[in-house]
Design an enzyme around this catalytic site. Structure first.
Site, PDB file in Angstrom:
ATOM      1  N   ASN A   1     107.713  94.795   2.274  1.00  0.00           N
ATOM      2  CA  ASN A   1     109.294  94.443   2.571  1.00  0.00           C
ATOM      3  C   ASN A   1     109.564  92.924   2.218  1.00  0.00           C
ATOM      4  O   ASN A   1     108.513  92.419   1.506  1.00  0.00           O
ATOM      5  CB  ASN A   1     109.530  94.592   4.260  1.00  0.00           C
ATOM      6  CG  ASN A   1     108.576  93.458   4.856  1.00  0.00           C
ATOM      7  OD1 ASN A   1     107.418  92.888   4.503  1.00  0.00           O
ATOM      8  ND2 ASN A   1     109.278  92.569   5.817  1.00  0.00           N
TER       9      ASN A   1
ATOM     10  N   CYS B   1     109.843  89.759   3.136  1.00  0.00           N
ATOM     11  CA  CYS B   1     108.992  88.642   3.506  1.00  0.00           C
ATOM     12  C   CYS B   1     107.808  88.723   3.437  1.00  0.00           C
ATOM     13  O   CYS B   1     106.840  87.927   3.664  1.00  0.00           O
ATOM     14  CB  CYS B   1     109.525  88.060   4.708  1.00  0.00           C
ATOM     15  SG  CYS B   1     111.402  87.471   4.759  1.00  0.00           S
TER      16      CYS B   1
ATOM     17  N   GLU C   1     105.421  90.653   5.203  1.00  0.00           N
ATOM     18  CA  GLU C   1     104.797  91.057   6.462  1.00  0.00           C
ATOM     19  C   GLU C   1     104.324  92.569   6.701  1.00  0.00           C
ATOM     20  O   GLU C   1     103.547  92.840   7.337  1.00  0.00           O
ATOM     21  CB  GLU C   1     105.371  90.238   7.567  1.00  0.00           C
ATOM     22  CG  GLU C   1     106.584  90.997   8.324  1.00  0.00           C
ATOM     23  CD  GLU C   1     107.950  90.509   7.568  1.00  0.00           C
ATOM     24  OE1 GLU C   1     107.826  89.907   6.477  1.00  0.00           O
ATOM     25  OE2 GLU C   1     108.790  90.604   8.260  1.00  0.00           O
TER      26      GLU C   1
HETATM   27  O1  CDP Z   1     114.310  86.817  12.907  1.00  0.00           O
HETATM   28  P1  CDP Z   1     114.790  87.928  12.370  1.00  0.00           P
HETATM   29  O2  CDP Z   1     114.088  89.031  13.319  1.00  0.00           O
HETATM   30  O3  CDP Z   1     116.236  87.925  12.282  1.00  0.00           O
HETATM   31  O4  CDP Z   1     114.086  88.083  10.894  1.00  0.00           O
HETATM   32  P2  CDP Z   1     112.646  87.533  10.369  1.00  0.00           P
HETATM   33  O5  CDP Z   1     111.601  87.926  11.274  1.00  0.00           O
HETATM   34  O6  CDP Z   1     112.903  86.316   9.797  1.00  0.00           O
HETATM   35  O7  CDP Z   1     112.472  88.731   9.018  1.00  0.00           O
HETATM   36  C1  CDP Z   1     111.937  89.914   9.315  1.00  0.00           C
HETATM   37  C2  CDP Z   1     112.406  90.721   8.183  1.00  0.00           C
HETATM   38  O8  CDP Z   1     113.809  91.341   8.288  1.00  0.00           O
HETATM   39  C3  CDP Z   1     112.201  90.359   6.927  1.00  0.00           C
HETATM   40  O9  CDP Z   1     110.671  90.242   6.404  1.00  0.00           O
HETATM   41  C4  CDP Z   1     112.981  91.143   5.852  1.00  0.00           C
HETATM   42  O10 CDP Z   1     112.588  92.410   5.875  1.00  0.00           O
HETATM   43  C5  CDP Z   1     114.327  91.269   6.894  1.00  0.00           C
HETATM   44  N1  CDP Z   1     115.211  90.458   6.715  1.00  0.00           N
HETATM   45  C6  CDP Z   1     116.468  90.725   5.786  1.00  0.00           C
HETATM   46  O11 CDP Z   1     116.538  91.921   5.582  1.00  0.00           O
HETATM   47  N2  CDP Z   1     117.520  89.842   5.667  1.00  0.00           N
HETATM   48  C7  CDP Z   1     117.632  88.560   6.174  1.00  0.00           C
HETATM   49  N3  CDP Z   1     118.489  87.821   5.977  1.00  0.00           N
HETATM   50  C8  CDP Z   1     116.376  88.244   6.828  1.00  0.00           C
HETATM   51  C9  CDP Z   1     115.362  88.939   6.977  1.00  0.00           C
END
Ligand code: CDP
Length: 557
Positions: free
Chosen positions: A264, A266, A268
């Site tokens: 995905n 980021c 992880e």
């Molecule tokens: O904190 P939050 O749940 O918003 O997200 P995060 O832990 O920063 O990011 C988790 C995942 O959400 C990332 O690896 C992406 O797959 C997705 N993501 C996204 O699609 N678009 C963003 N602007 C941020 C995160």
């Protein structure tokens, strides 16, 4: 009742609350929608019990699910997962089908990853038109433009991961495709590097670049030179990162269903094509009580969180039937953590210390074990994941093919009011520009809790430099536990990442921060160390280089 900081309320208002909804009502909506999954397995009283449990952990900011769950649970959209990987096959029809599905997913706040390694290289023949192929990088532009267009309508900017195999003939063009600092701003990119590549980079040797269309060798290149090029590009802009693709596949729980080629955005969650994963994170700052870790509380939180994330799979609205089939077949979930830096500060343990590395292993080892137990227990009540006999868990009873994953928690850590993921503090103070151009000083509240007061001179130093290190009259011990990301040597970033990775089923999203003075050679060393430490991926970010990598994580608009 939930108690939130002003920043948290602002974020929720801007993007998460439904019209007329309060933050309390948001958590109630999510708890209700997710616990409805229990109705598939037991009486209404069971669903009601879990609704209460889910609400409690969210209200207390002890556990939060990923943003799409907070935004979409109990709404007509109903798409709750943050992470997807989509296939990109070598035909125009299939490439554009993938763009279309990407658009649909990004509209709901999900992030998409792609391997472009199956596309024939630039200059290869196209039989149907008798023309020349334009190659993976050229098609990536289509994905990038589509994301730009969706950005305007969605609740958060779309994020992509583009992966190319180190053995693809177009790998050099791919490695440098972001170095102008302008292109592919909606992509993080990673090179999928094999063990063979690293062995040859270390010992000297060439790797073959192979046309995926016919499996024929296209050309050869010195592995060491290619690694230099990757390091140089990453030095300039932060991209590309590295995926240690063989290590990823050594931990693929369902090898019979295919080889993993991408992650995905980021990094992880390594996933098969059409797989998705929903994430959630435990707020570690909430498990410290009177200077000690409350392990029983942590165990309780893990159990509730695993159940929550597993329920999400049953109530989720899937953007494509194939995605639903994969999600329900493997039931992957990704439980992670946030607030690691805050926990360390509370316990007065420096981030860059063996004590922190040991604690990381103990803590994540505990979470991983308890998550496994919780998943096994759930399987007894609700059944094992349907593909279990095609998995490495054959003969066992287990509900989820993966249980843990460490996400950046870019937004949810701000809602929870703690430090993101397993990252150290980014700054202890800075001047924030707010709407209307006003400048507002910000000092890390965790620092104020420890030092109680600061002189005007100390305040000035901290706001100007963002760190404590030059401020006079601050005890060494305090300086030691408040080191910021750039002041922590890269090897410690890697050691902490490796300690968490050792006990995480999926991968760890982490940035290795570097000072401005770092060289491409330093970055090359980091990539080699990551290989030796058995990481699944490494991303670097050099101070002052382009913002590409962290952009998604900060998630600002
Ligand atoms: O904190 P939050 O749940 O918003 O997200 P995060 O832990 O920063 O990011 C988790 C995942 O959400 C990332 O690896 C992406 O797959 C997705 N993501 C996204 O699609 N678009 C963003 N602007 C941020 C995160």
């Amino acid at each position: 009742m939930v108690k939130l900081s002003e920043t948290a309320i602002e974020i929720l208002k801007a993007r998460y609350l439904r019209p007329g909804e309060t933050p309390q009502e948001l958590f109630e909506r999510v708890a209700r929608a997710v616990s409805e999954a229990e109705l598939l397995y037991g009486p209404a009283s069971q669903a009601a019990r879990w609704e209460e449990e889910f609400l409690k952990v969210m209200e207390n900011l002890e556990f939060l699910p990923n943003s799409p769950t907070l935004m979409n649970a109990g709404t007509p959209l109903g798409q709750l997962a943050a992470c997807f990987v989509l296939p990109v096959e070598d035909s125009i029809e299939e490439i554009f089908a993938s763009v279309s599905l990407m658009a649909k997913i990004q509209k709901t706040g999900g992030g998409t990853g792609f391997s472009f390694s199956r596309l024939r290289p630039k200059g290869d023949t196209v039989k149907s038109t008798n023309g020349k192929a334009s190659g993976p990088v050229s098609f990536m532009k289509v994905f990038n433009c589509a994301t730009d267009a969706i950005k305007q309508g969605g609740k958060r900017r779309g994020a992509n991961m583009g992966v190319l195999s180190v053995n693809h003939p177009d790998v050099k063009e791919f490695i440098t495709c972001k170095t102008d600092g302008k292109s592919f701003q909606n992509f993080n990119i990673s090179v999928a590097c094999t063990d063979d590549f690293f062995q040859k980079a270390l010992k000297g040797g060439e790797i073959e670049l192979i046309n995926p269309r016919d499996g024929k060798v296209w050309s050869r290149v010195k592995a060491d030179e290619l690694l230099d090029l990757i390091a140089e590009s990453a030095w300039k802009t932060g991209d590309p990162g590295i995926l240690y693709i063989d290590e990823i596949n050594r931990h693929n729980p369902t090898p019979a269903l295919g080889r993993i080629e991408a992650t995905n955005p980021c990094g992880e969650v390594p996933l098969l094509p059409y797989e998705e994963c929903n994430l959630g994170s435990i707020n570690l700052s909430k498990i410290v009580e009177k200077g000690r870790i409350n392990w029983e509380k942590l165990e309780r939180l893990v159990k509730v969180a695993v159940r929550f994330l597993d329920c999400v799979i049953d109530v989720n609205r899937y953007p494509h039937p194939e995605i639903e089939k994969m999600a329900k077949g493997n039931r992957k979930i990704g439980l992670g953590v946030m607030g690691w830096a805050e926990l360390l500060i509370e316990l007065e343990i420096p981030y860059d210390s063996e004590e922190a590395v040991e604690l990381a292993e103990r803590l994540m080892g505990f979470i991983n074990r308890k998550a496994f137990e919780a998943s096994a227990e759930l399987a007894k009540q609700k059944g094992s994941f349907p593909n279990i006999d095609k998995s490495v868990y054959r003969g066992k009873t287990l509900r989820n093919a993966t249980r843990t994953s460490i996400a950046p928690t870019g937004t949810i850590s701000m809602i929870a009011g703690t430090t993101p993921s397993i990252e150290p503090l980014f700054a202890v103070g800075y001047v924030k520009r707010v709407l209307g151009g006003r400048r507002v000083p910000f000092i890390e509240p965790l620092l104020m809790k420890k030092v109680k007061e600061l002189s005007l001179q100390q305040l000035k130093e901290i706001l100007e430099s963002g760190t404590l290190q030059r401020a006079e009259g601050i005890p060494e011990k305090i300086k030691r536990i408040f080191k910021t990301a750039h002041e922590i040597a890269p090897e410690w970033h890697l050691k902490i990442q490796a300690a968490f990775q050792k006990h995480t089923d999926n991968a760890v999203s982490k940035t290795v921060n570097l000072p401005k003075s770092a060289t491409p050679e330093d970055i090359k060393e980091i990539f080699i160390t990551g290989y030796k430490l058995k990481l699944k991926g490494v991303t670097v970010f050099r101070e002052g280089s382009k913002e590409g990598v962290v952009e998604f994580k900060v998630d600002q608009e």
